[in-house]
Design an enzyme around this catalytic site. Structure first.
Site, PDB file in Angstrom:
ATOM      1  N   HIS A   1       0.847  -1.196   0.000  1.00 23.26           N
ATOM      2  CA  HIS A   1       0.000   0.000   0.000  1.00 23.26           C
ATOM      3  C   HIS A   1       0.887   1.253   0.000  1.00 23.26           C
ATOM      4  O   HIS A   1       0.690   2.168  -0.807  1.00 23.26           O
ATOM      5  CB  HIS A   1      -0.906  -0.051   1.235  1.00 23.26           C
ATOM      6  CG  HIS A   1      -1.655   1.207   1.538  1.00 23.26           C
ATOM      7  ND1 HIS A   1      -3.021   1.285   1.453  1.00 23.26           N
ATOM      8  CD2 HIS A   1      -1.245   2.434   1.954  1.00 23.26           C
ATOM      9  CE1 HIS A   1      -3.417   2.507   1.788  1.00 23.26           C
ATOM     10  NE2 HIS A   1      -2.350   3.221   2.102  1.00 23.26           N
ATOM     11  N   GLU A   2       1.888   1.273   0.907  1.00 18.81           N
ATOM     12  CA  GLU A   2       2.768   2.442   0.992  1.00 18.81           C
ATOM     13  C   GLU A   2       3.561   2.628  -0.298  1.00 18.81           C
ATOM     14  O   GLU A   2       3.803   3.752  -0.729  1.00 18.81           O
ATOM     15  CB  GLU A   2       3.721   2.313   2.194  1.00 18.81           C
ATOM     16  CG  GLU A   2       3.015   2.247   3.547  1.00 18.81           C
ATOM     17  CD  GLU A   2       2.086   3.431   3.810  1.00 18.81           C
ATOM     18  OE1 GLU A   2       2.384   4.548   3.346  1.00 18.81           O
ATOM     19  OE2 GLU A   2       1.056   3.231   4.480  1.00 18.81           O
TER      20      GLU A   2
ATOM     21  N   ASP B   1      -5.448   8.742   4.022  1.00 21.15           N
ATOM     22  CA  ASP B   1      -5.570   8.917   2.573  1.00 21.15           C
ATOM     23  C   ASP B   1      -6.849   9.636   2.157  1.00 21.15           C
ATOM     24  O   ASP B   1      -6.828  10.540   1.318  1.00 21.15           O
ATOM     25  CB  ASP B   1      -5.501   7.548   1.888  1.00 21.15           C
ATOM     26  CG  ASP B   1      -4.152   6.884   2.144  1.00 21.15           C
ATOM     27  OD1 ASP B   1      -3.188   7.612   2.412  1.00 21.15           O
ATOM     28  OD2 ASP B   1      -4.093   5.650   2.094  1.00 21.15           O
TER      29      ASP B   1
ATOM     30  N   HIS C   1       1.682   4.596  -2.832  1.00 21.05           N
ATOM     31  CA  HIS C   1       1.877   6.044  -2.690  1.00 21.05           C
ATOM     32  C   HIS C   1       3.239   6.462  -3.262  1.00 21.05           C
ATOM     33  O   HIS C   1       3.345   7.426  -4.016  1.00 21.05           O
ATOM     34  CB  HIS C   1       1.863   6.449  -1.211  1.00 21.05           C
ATOM     35  CG  HIS C   1       0.542   6.256  -0.520  1.00 21.05           C
ATOM     36  ND1 HIS C   1      -0.629   6.776  -1.011  1.00 21.05           N
ATOM     37  CD2 HIS C   1       0.223   5.619   0.632  1.00 21.05           C
ATOM     38  CE1 HIS C   1      -1.618   6.461  -0.170  1.00 21.05           C
ATOM     39  NE2 HIS C   1      -1.133   5.743   0.823  1.00 21.05           N
TER      40      HIS C   1
END
Ligand SMILES: [Zn+2]
Length: 354
Positions: free
Chosen positions: A58-59, A159, A62
């Site tokens: 997930h990170e 987010d 980004h």
């Protein structure tokens, strides 16, 4: 971040683990062992490691989206409450900010979708007793869905809150948009904390505290940037200063440092280039005698950062957060001044007093 240690570099970012994360793993292993024995402990630890692999992915969603806009992510830290990608700076265009914020949850949508396509169905059957790989995959599908839903709650700086700030800043000045998003986020934080205490979950109050303070910190930094927006780096710098030569013997440099009230000295070569900074304390602590004679260049720390004199003063916040001082270069590239953290803070205080 203190209390964290590196796991390795992936795609240009250092992945770090916070020490408390290990306590979480140990706690899960012990709890699962007491109800499900060795098998239960293994299944639960494998599950939590797989879950945190999804958080890291997930990170990286980004980080990789930010990279498309020319923004690096020096490190990604795993905390017990989730992951934290530290971007070198936040994108200032609303569209870019929204894209970077959405890219993380999108990774979890892809993971959940892929698990669903291979026949996995959501469920938390494994959380009590020990069963096999099927239960782990079912649990993973569920938590990826939860990660998407939870992260999309508009609680800045989560987010969803960044998407909200990005959307608001299409219509509002950025600082005002941030203020609204932070206040909305703090409203959610209070709800999270209340619900957490009500249900006896310790995770939600922790997340609430993080949201509350991280939102305030980011708002404070933006307000500070706005206050110095009309100033340049040249307005903040010291231009009348004593500098040291990298070849000067330490004994002579220490003597020179006694003559004024300057605490930090730029070390500048004969070509006008900045080699680094040394503090007065550092000059006094270093051994001055020896064979060969110790010189200033022997005690210079990491490679220094510089900014051109005409850059906006808000750029100081990006570099001074992890350097005690930066050099300022003139049009020819030679060093014409420097700014310390204390001077940047003094500039802010003068602006606040207006
Ligand atoms: Zn995220």
């Amino acid at each position: 971040m203190t209390w964290s240690f590196p796991l390795g570099r992936i795609l240009g970012s250092e992945v770090r683990v916070h020490g408390t994360f290990l306590f979480l793993i140990a706690w899960i292993a012990v709890t699962a062992f007491s109800t499900g024995g060795v098998a239960g402990a293994v299944v639960n630890v494998v599950f939590i490691l797989a879950l945190f692999a999804c958080v890291v992915a997930h990170e990286f969603g980004h980080a990789l989206m930010a990279r498309r806009f020319g923004i690096r992510t020096p490190d990604i830290t795993l905390l017990p409450i989730g992951g934290l990608a530290r971007l070198e700076r936040m994108p200032d265009r609303p569209g870019q900010e929204i894209a970077v914020a959405l890219a993380g949850p999108l990774v979890n949508v892809v993971i959940a979708g892929a698990l669903f396509l291979v026949g996995v169905r959501p469920g938390f059957a494994m959380l009590g007793d020990a069963s096999g790989i099927g239960a782990i995959l079912a649990g993973l599908l569920s938590v990826n869905v939860i990660l998407v839903l939870f992260n999309m709650i508009p609680a800045f700086p989560m987010d969803g809150g960044r998407v909200l700030r990005g959307a608001l800043s299409i219509f509002l000045p950025r600082l005002k948009a941030t203020r609204v998003a932070v206040r909305v986020g703090q409203g959610f934080a209070i709800l999270f904390a209340a619900y957490g205490f009500y249900t006896g979950s310790f995770m939600l109050p922790l997340i609430a505290v993080f949201i509350f303070f991280a939102g305030n910190a980011e708002l404070g930094e933006m307000a500070a940037r706005a206050r110095v927006a009309d100033l340049s780096v040249g307005d903040a710098m010291v231009s009348d200063f004593t500098h040291l030569s990298p070849d000067a013997p330490l004994a002579a440099a220490a003597e020179l440092s006694e003559t004024g009230d300057q605490d930090i000295f730029p070390v500048i070569g004969s070509d006008g280039r900045l080699h680094g900074f040394v503090t007065r304390d550092c000059l006094h602590e270093a051994p001055r005698q020896g064979d060969p004679t110790p010189r200033v260049r022997d005690i210079i720390g990491a490679a220094p950062r510089t900014l051109p004199i005409s850059r906006g003063a808000d750029a100081l916040f990006d570099v001074l957060s992890d350097a005690p001082a930066i050099g300022v270069t003139g049009p020819s590239g030679r060093v014409v001044g420097f700014v310390t953290q204390a001077q940047a803070m003094a500039l802010l205080r003068r602006r606040r007093a207006r």
